[in-house]
Scaffold this active site. Structure first.
Site, PDB file in Angstrom:
ATOM      1  N   LYS A  37     -12.487   2.196 -17.341  1.00 42.94           N
ATOM      2  CA  LYS A  37     -11.733   1.532 -16.608  1.00 42.94           C
ATOM      3  C   LYS A  37     -11.342  -0.090 -16.578  1.00 42.94           C
ATOM      4  O   LYS A  37     -10.401  -0.506 -16.343  1.00 42.94           O
ATOM      5  CB  LYS A  37     -12.266   1.478 -15.097  1.00 42.94           C
ATOM      6  CG  LYS A  37     -11.912   2.522 -14.231  1.00 42.94           C
ATOM      7  CD  LYS A  37     -12.589   2.401 -12.868  1.00 42.94           C
ATOM      8  CE  LYS A  37     -12.655   3.697 -12.145  1.00 42.94           C
ATOM      9  NZ  LYS A  37     -13.566   3.930 -10.956  1.00 42.94           N
ATOM     10  N   GLU A 150     -11.716  -1.912   5.401  1.00 43.02           N
ATOM     11  CA  GLU A 150     -10.327  -1.775   4.648  1.00 43.02           C
ATOM     12  C   GLU A 150      -9.643  -0.741   5.635  1.00 43.02           C
ATOM     13  O   GLU A 150     -10.381   0.431   6.106  1.00 43.02           O
ATOM     14  CB  GLU A 150     -10.232  -1.424   3.242  1.00 43.02           C
ATOM     15  CG  GLU A 150     -11.118  -0.192   2.825  1.00 43.02           C
ATOM     16  CD  GLU A 150     -10.343   1.248   3.075  1.00 43.02           C
ATOM     17  OE1 GLU A 150      -9.036   1.231   3.169  1.00 43.02           O
ATOM     18  OE2 GLU A 150     -11.018   2.325   3.053  1.00 43.02           O
ATOM     19  N   LYS A 203     -14.247   0.494  12.095  1.00 43.74           N
ATOM     20  CA  LYS A 203     -13.652   1.149  10.930  1.00 43.74           C
ATOM     21  C   LYS A 203     -13.573   2.832  11.192  1.00 43.74           C
ATOM     22  O   LYS A 203     -12.688   3.577  11.394  1.00 43.74           O
ATOM     23  CB  LYS A 203     -14.180   0.971   9.834  1.00 43.74           C
ATOM     24  CG  LYS A 203     -13.991   1.854   8.589  1.00 43.74           C
ATOM     25  CD  LYS A 203     -12.589   2.029   8.183  1.00 43.74           C
ATOM     26  CE  LYS A 203     -12.223   3.132   7.108  1.00 43.74           C
ATOM     27  NZ  LYS A 203     -11.604   2.962   5.989  1.00 43.74           N
ATOM     28  N   CYS A 259     -10.898   9.610   3.026  1.00 41.12           N
ATOM     29  CA  CYS A 259     -11.288   8.776   4.396  1.00 41.12           C
ATOM     30  C   CYS A 259     -11.679   9.721   5.310  1.00 41.12           C
ATOM     31  O   CYS A 259     -12.650   9.742   5.941  1.00 41.12           O
ATOM     32  CB  CYS A 259     -10.469   7.731   4.584  1.00 41.12           C
ATOM     33  SG  CYS A 259     -10.409   6.414   3.509  1.00 41.12           S
TER      34      CYS A 259
HETATM   35  C1  UDX Z   1      -6.571   6.866   5.894  1.00 37.71           C
HETATM   36  C2  UDX Z   1      -6.234   5.837   7.041  1.00 37.71           C
HETATM   37  O1  UDX Z   1      -5.041   5.974   7.581  1.00 37.71           O
HETATM   38  C3  UDX Z   1      -6.625   4.685   6.574  1.00 37.71           C
HETATM   39  O2  UDX Z   1      -6.435   3.502   7.723  1.00 37.71           O
HETATM   40  C4  UDX Z   1      -8.203   4.743   6.084  1.00 37.71           C
HETATM   41  O3  UDX Z   1      -8.577   3.370   5.546  1.00 37.71           O
HETATM   42  C5  UDX Z   1      -8.267   5.633   4.898  1.00 37.71           C
HETATM   43  O4  UDX Z   1      -8.039   6.869   5.499  1.00 37.71           O
HETATM   44  P1  UDX Z   1      -5.193   7.796   3.821  1.00 37.71           P
HETATM   45  O5  UDX Z   1      -6.376   8.721   3.653  1.00 37.71           O
HETATM   46  O6  UDX Z   1      -4.818   7.108   2.650  1.00 37.71           O
HETATM   47  O7  UDX Z   1      -5.533   6.781   5.200  1.00 37.71           O
HETATM   48  O8  UDX Z   1      -4.233   8.767   4.462  1.00 37.71           O
HETATM   49  P2  UDX Z   1      -3.303   8.892   5.876  1.00 37.71           P
HETATM   50  O9  UDX Z   1      -1.741   8.653   5.287  1.00 37.71           O
HETATM   51  O10 UDX Z   1      -3.841   8.304   6.974  1.00 37.71           O
HETATM   52  O11 UDX Z   1      -3.182  10.627   6.119  1.00 37.71           O
HETATM   53  C6  UDX Z   1      -4.548  11.134   5.991  1.00 37.71           C
HETATM   54  C7  UDX Z   1      -4.430  12.442   6.148  1.00 37.71           C
HETATM   55  O12 UDX Z   1      -3.811  12.940   7.496  1.00 37.71           O
HETATM   56  C8  UDX Z   1      -3.275  13.277   5.133  1.00 37.71           C
HETATM   57  O13 UDX Z   1      -3.794  14.569   4.783  1.00 37.71           O
HETATM   58  C9  UDX Z   1      -1.930  13.724   6.022  1.00 37.71           C
HETATM   59  O14 UDX Z   1      -1.189  14.391   5.498  1.00 37.71           O
HETATM   60  C10 UDX Z   1      -2.707  13.818   7.476  1.00 37.71           C
HETATM   61  N1  UDX Z   1      -1.841  13.397   8.665  1.00 37.71           N
HETATM   62  C11 UDX Z   1      -1.455  12.550   8.797  1.00 37.71           C
HETATM   63  C12 UDX Z   1      -1.360  14.490   9.271  1.00 37.71           C
HETATM   64  O15 UDX Z   1      -1.603  15.888   9.047  1.00 37.71           O
HETATM   65  N2  UDX Z   1      -0.657  14.460  10.241  1.00 37.71           N
HETATM   66  C13 UDX Z   1      -0.361  13.001  10.692  1.00 37.71           C
HETATM   67  O16 UDX Z   1       0.596  12.759  11.626  1.00 37.71           O
HETATM   68  C14 UDX Z   1      -0.617  11.894   9.843  1.00 37.71           C
END
Ligand code: UDX
Length: 432
Positions: A37, A150, A203, A259
């Protein structure tokens, strides 16, 4: 004023944080224990797939470097972000061994002076107080500690970092929090100053609430199917209420990623450890697990027994814009279909390599057309633009069967039916 910043852990969060801070003019030294990395970052190659990251690393290459050596990084920095992994243990608690290793190392190299440690990793509430006590026990009282969770979404992490809705900073000493706050002031976002446990809780509570919103709309979708309502319009109508808001109300095949599943379980666990049964989160998790599996029922309704049926999964990553397969709904879905003795093929524009290590028994295709040709059913699992934009009437022609399960409600049901599909969305009734 440019600051000297260190980042421990050049994973997803650490690298994005480091590159963004470098882009704001700070001098950033990343430290990781993974030689490959460190070498890649030195060569300007991001070890992860994140839109815009390579470009950003290139633009601030003079202010961003990586090393294996913690002492070297400390020497070059005053504010030190900690962005190491905190995976769940068998008990569901977070594994803090990587955080504790950093403290051991700090003790070994006799770190002193003006350093402020800033916890970016998501850690259980109470961790900051534990780390503070460990620092003091090791004679590292002069080292400051802040919690600065974050809220980055994969795929748009750089924009999220540089234009945050809010910045949360928890501190034990206001002077330490002031230093961290100064870094974020140019971004113009509200900066919320709290105690360390409160910042840690914000968070978890935020992610758990968003996950709850998703499980809620998924259950509404399931009821919509029974009563002939359309969940997209229902969500739109709900979202126009400013108290509810339109975001995170997209029904689908469940949430995944690094997350939500981890944080929701960790918060439930944390509550349980302190004697409180967090009933709502138990349901949020269960609804999400069932939602991943509901596709199987939809397929069976059309195809009967799935044994020997050719099922094509379009999209494998947990969401578009990433190669991340962690907790992706596709993994559970593929395993369930294989358990039903179906023959599973899959395509993803980016995550194929990552998927090969995660999902066994699936035939992978790097071309969507090869994947869908001859299939009895196609399931749209991840709403990649290149998947949504396929020539769907042509997909209908090259398939053997006509079943299309749109797991993200990404297509127009009327168009799909006109193209000859037996269309199934999530919480929508297709015109007949
Ligand atoms: C999330 C949080 O949004 C972020 O603030 C945190 O720090 C990390 O976790 P991330 O995991 O990158 O971010 O993805 P995100 O876009 O939030 O989507 C999470 C999951 O929920 C995805 O599988 C997405 O498909 C699903 N999702 C999201 C839905 O099924 N419906 C929605 O309306 C929104």
């Amino acid at each position: 004023m440019p600051q000297r910043i260190g980042v421990i852990g050049a994973g997803y969060v650490g690298l994005v944080t480091g590159a963004c801070l470098a882009s704001m003019g700070h001098q950033v030294t990343l430290r990781d224990i993974d030689e490959a990395k460190v070498r890649m970052i030195g060569d300007g190659e991001p070890p992860i797939h994140e839109d815009g990251l390579k470009q950003l690393m290139h633009e601030c290459r003079d202010r961003l470097r990586a090393t294996l050596d913690l002492a070297e990084m400390l020497e070059a920095s005053e504010i030190v972000f900690i962005a190491v992994d905190t995976p769940p243990t068998h008990s569901g608690d977070a594994d803090l061994s990587r955080v504790m290793t950093v403290l051991d190392e700090l003790e070994q190299i006799g770190a002193t002076g003006e350093h402020v440690l800033v916890m970016k990793s998501t850690v259980p509430v109470g961790t900051g107080e534990r780390v503070r006590a460990e620092l003091d026990k090791r004679g590292l009282e002069s080292i400051g500690y802040c919690s600065n969770p974050e809220f980055l979404k994969e795929g748009v992490a750089i924009a999220d970092f540089l234009s945050p809705d809010r910045v949360v900073i928890g501190d034990f000493r206001a002077a330490d929090g002031d230093k961290v706050a100064a870094l974020y002031e140019p971004l113009g976002a509200p900066i919320l100053r709290t105690s360390v446990p409160t910042a840690e809780m914000i968070k978890y509570a935020s992610n758990a609430f968003l996950a709850t919103k998703i499980s809620f709309i998924n259950e509404i979708a399931n009821v919509c199917e029974e009563v002939g309502a359309d969940v997209i319009e229902v969500a739109e109508g709900m979202g126009l209420d400013a108290r509810i808001g339109p975001k995170f109300l997209s029904a689908g095949v469940g949430f995944g990623g690094s997350c939500f599943p981890k944080d929701v379980s960790a918060l439930k666990q944390l509550a349980g450890n302190s004697g409180y049964h967090f009933q709502l989160l138990t349901s949020v998790i269960e609804v999400n697990e069932l939602q991943k599996r509901r596709v199987v029922g939809k397929l069976k309704r059309h195809l009967g027994d799935l044994e020997g049926k050719e099922i094509a999964l379009l999209g494998l990553a947990f969401k578009p814009g990433t190669d991340d397969m962690r907790e992706a709904s596709s993994v559970v879905l593929a395993a369930r279909l294989l358990a039903e003795a179906a023959s599973v093929r899959a395509y993803d524009p980016v995550a194929l390599e990552a998927a090969r290590h995660t999902v066994r028994g699936v035939e992978f295709f790097d071309d969507p057309w090869a994947c869908v040709t001859g299939a009895d059913a196609v399931v749209l699992v991840t709403e990649w633009p290149e998947i949504i934009g396929l020539d769907w009437p042509k997909v209908a022609q090259v398939m053997r069967g006509d079943v299309l399960v749109d797991g993200r409600n990404a297509l127009d049901p009327a168009d799909a039916v006109a193209a000859g599909f037996a269309y199934e969305g999530i919480g929508r009734v297709a015109p007949s």
